[in-house]
Design an enzyme around this catalytic site. Structure first.
Site, PDB file in Angstrom:
ATOM      1  CG  HIS B 135     -29.828  34.980  47.182  1.00  0.00           C
ATOM      2  ND1 HIS B 135     -29.871  34.761  45.823  1.00  0.00           N
ATOM      3  CD2 HIS B 135     -28.600  34.577  47.590  1.00  0.00           C
ATOM      4  CE1 HIS B 135     -28.712  34.245  45.432  1.00  0.00           C
ATOM      5  NE2 HIS B 135     -27.917  34.132  46.471  1.00  0.00           N
ATOM      6  CG  ASP B 212     -34.672  31.634  49.310  1.00  0.00           C
ATOM      7  OD1 ASP B 212     -34.238  30.471  49.463  1.00  0.00           O
ATOM      8  OD2 ASP B 212     -33.961  32.580  48.938  1.00  0.00           O
ATOM      9  CD  GLN B 215     -27.843  30.577  53.397  1.00  0.00           C
ATOM     10  OE1 GLN B 215     -27.235  29.894  54.222  1.00  0.00           O
ATOM     11  NE2 GLN B 215     -27.301  30.922  52.243  1.00  0.00           N
ATOM     12  CE  LYS B 238     -27.076  28.560  49.292  1.00  0.00           C
ATOM     13  NZ  LYS B 238     -25.811  29.200  48.895  1.00  0.00           N
ATOM     14  CB  CYS B 378     -26.513  36.921  45.582  1.00  0.00           C
ATOM     15  SG  CYS B 378     -25.257  36.166  44.572  1.00  0.00           S
TER      16      CYS B 378
END
Lengths: 171, 422
Positions: B135, B212, B215, B238, B378
């Site tokens: 991202h 990261d 998600q 999220k 993104c």
């Protein structure tokens, strides 16, 4: 939301068969504009001759609205004196920003009136304006360049004003 | 909770938004959870009762409400620490979002060379390793770090299937590598990366591993200690929590060695007109009034997910993704960009539909109440890798039903008819 109010037949026609597509010579300015939120992009060239928008050529990637709008834009500005083309740009901008309340003048905007419905879809207004904004930018640069190389010209300010602010009187 | 006991209808009752009728009286099919998740009543109630009954600033108000708010904020830290199995609550830093968490790491590593013994500082000759599927929030902060320090940015390429191309791993992870920063689950391709293995490889050469997990934390059971990373970033919104709060988890001994990020209140030990000394982590990295109500909401979100069980959430995600991949495979002209089998795969499916631009696909879908994302998500470099300018993305979560996937497939057929590509 009624899809047909967005996707007028005229828009789909221009999308399928875009006018004036492709990059051509000669040109005085070329710009590359991107819609950062979605990635739609356009490379656009402007050729000015004796105060007239002699050619607008472009290469673009994007949705039906952005592609059709660029196509209609070229129809509306090519062959027109710069100040008239600017008026058309201005009217199209007003239509897009009018939240669906602006009644477009078909004599001036021609096929451009088909985009009236886009104003009710806020996410798509930028799509419809991509080509127009690129044209405005390229034309301003071309005018500026012309004035810089021509001894007889007026100042930058008076030349760029009609483009930037849409002043309607003859430059 | 067994797979059979997972009752998506019961879960959906906690999310009032699913009662909404969309324009044209269509039922909402919300397939944009990788963008942001919907919020259950429990989370909204927790935020609302915080504001209505306990509101005060934290750690500085010497009154009952101040004590209650401070307690709620620090309790939220405990809840989040437990949710990700952090060895210590002091390792949980609250940020504004995952982007800020990643920028925090990149920024303080850039300054670390001039701080104390400078051990973790990034400088000229050092390499930062990322991947083509990141991202933008895990690309740009590292580009900025490289610009500031003279370090070099390198990256893993991707296979045609949309997985990390690990063939070059030996030439990419070297003695020069200072930081490896990778997404755990791709927001575009859906790929789940072998981050634990890569953390081991990174540590073998003395590099730091930054994950990261934006998600990943929403849809997988997470144990940051078992993962073996040094930093893990994720965001509240999220994972059924509110916007405005993110989390940076970092190994304590590392956080303790790093310089501050932003300067201001609450991150100091003492301040004189000439200089300041700084608080221990996590406060060192939490300058100013923090997102207090958002922390309370995030804790409620973590509690909500724990109540269902993250293993059950992950199993549902995998089931619904497999179902969607199968159904989308039957749509003419549709090409999935990313793994087409639900192995090591999260619940985001990006695709192209021949002859129709993603915006136009999404517009037709929206007119049928089906909410998806269209664009580059993104992740422009990942799109470029697959030769596409943009895609349409459907993404799923714990409340997604097969009926919603069916509504998507039906709306895609309508899009093909509408744009006459049938």
């Amino acid at each position: 939301m009624n899809l047909d109010s967005l996707y007028q037949e005229i828009i789909l026609d221009h999308y399928k068969n875009p006018h004036h597509r492709g990059l051509r010579e000669p040109y005085e300015a070329q710009v590359h504009h991107v819609n950062p939120t979605c990635g739609d992009e356009i490379t656009l060239r402007v050729h000015l001759e004796d105060g007239v928008v002699s050619d607008v050529s472009y290469d673009a990637l994007g949705c039906s609205i952005s592609q059709a709008s660029a196509s209609v834009m070229t129809d509306l500005v090519i062959g027109k004196p710069i100040h008239e083309a600017v008026v058309r740009h201005e009217q199209f901008l007003a239509l897009m920003q009018g939240k669906g309340q602006v009644d477009p003048d078909e004599d001036i905007l021609e096929d451009g009136v088909a985009f009236a419905g886009v104003a009710k879809f806020p996410a798509r207004i930028k799509c419809a304006l991509l080509g127009w904004m690129a044209w405005k930018d390229a034309t301003a640069q071309a005018v500026l360049r012309g004035s810089n190389t021509d001894d007889t010209t007026v100042t930058d300010q008076t030349v760029t004003d009609p483009i930037v602010d849409g002043v309607k009187e003859d430059a | 909770m067994s797979a059979l006991a997972y009752d998506v209808d019961t879960i959906r009752k906690d999310f009032p938004i699913f009662l909404r009728r969309m324009s044209g009286d269509h039922q909402l099919a919300y397939l944009d959870s990788a963008n942001t998740s919907q919020k259950p009543q429990q989370v909204v109630d927790a935020i609302s009762s915080h504001y209505l009954e306990h509101n005060a600033n934290v750690a500085r108000a010497m009154h009952q409400l101040g004590a209650e708010a401070s307690q709620a904020y620090e309790d939220a830290r405990d809840t989040v620490a437990t949710f990700i199995a952090a060895p210590s609550r002091e390792e949980v830093v609250f940020t504004r979002n995952a982007t800020e968490a990643l920028n925090l790491v990149a920024t303080v590593l850039g300054r670390a060379g001039h701080w104390r013994d400078g051990e973790h500082g990034v400088g000229p000759g050092d390499e930062i390793l990322i991947s083509e599927m990141e991202h933008h929030s895990n690309i740009v902060p590292w580009q900025l770090l490289c610009e500031r320090t003279g370090a070099t940015l390198r990256w893993f390429g991707l296979t045609d299937e949309g997985r990390l191309d690990l063939d070059d791993v030996d030439s990419l992870i070297t003695e020069r590598t200072k930081v490896v920063a990778l997404t755990w689950v791709s927001n575009m391709l859906g790929t789940i990366n072998p981050v634990a293995d890569l953390a081991r490889r990174a540590h073998e050469v003395g590099a730091l591993m930054v994950v990261d997990a934006s998600q990943a934390v929403p849809q997988l059971p997470v144990d940051v200690a078992a993962l073996g990373a040094d930093f893990v970033a994720f965001t509240g919104h999220k994972m059924v929590g509110p916007t405005g709060i993110g989390v940076l988890w970092g190994r304590y001994e590392l956080l303790a060695e790093l310089p501050p990020f932003l300067g201001g209140g609450e991150m100091i030990e003492t301040v004189t007109m000439e200089r300041s000394t700084y608080a221990a982590p996590p406060s060192r990295f939490e300058a100013g009034t923090p997102p207090i109500a958002q922390a309370v909401g995030l804790a409620a979100a973590a509690d909500y997910l724990s109540g269902i069980g993250m293993a059950a959430v992950a199993a549902h995600e995998q089931r619904i993704t497999a179902y969607a991949l199968d159904q989308l495979g039957g749509v003419d002209g549709l090409r999935v960009v990313g793994p087409t089998e639900s192995v090591d795969r999260g619940g985001a499916i990006s695709f192209e539909l021949a002859g129709i631009h993603p915006h136009d696909v999404a517009q037709v879908l929206d007119s049928r109440g089906v909410a998806v994302r269209a664009g580059h998500h993104c992740a422009k470099p990942a799109h470029q890798r697959f030769g596409v300018q943009s895609t349409t993305r459907a993404s799923f979560y714990l409340y997604t039903t097969e009926q919603e996937v069916d509504a998507l497939v039906e709306a895609l057929d309508q899009a093909r008819h509408y744009f006459k590509v049938v």
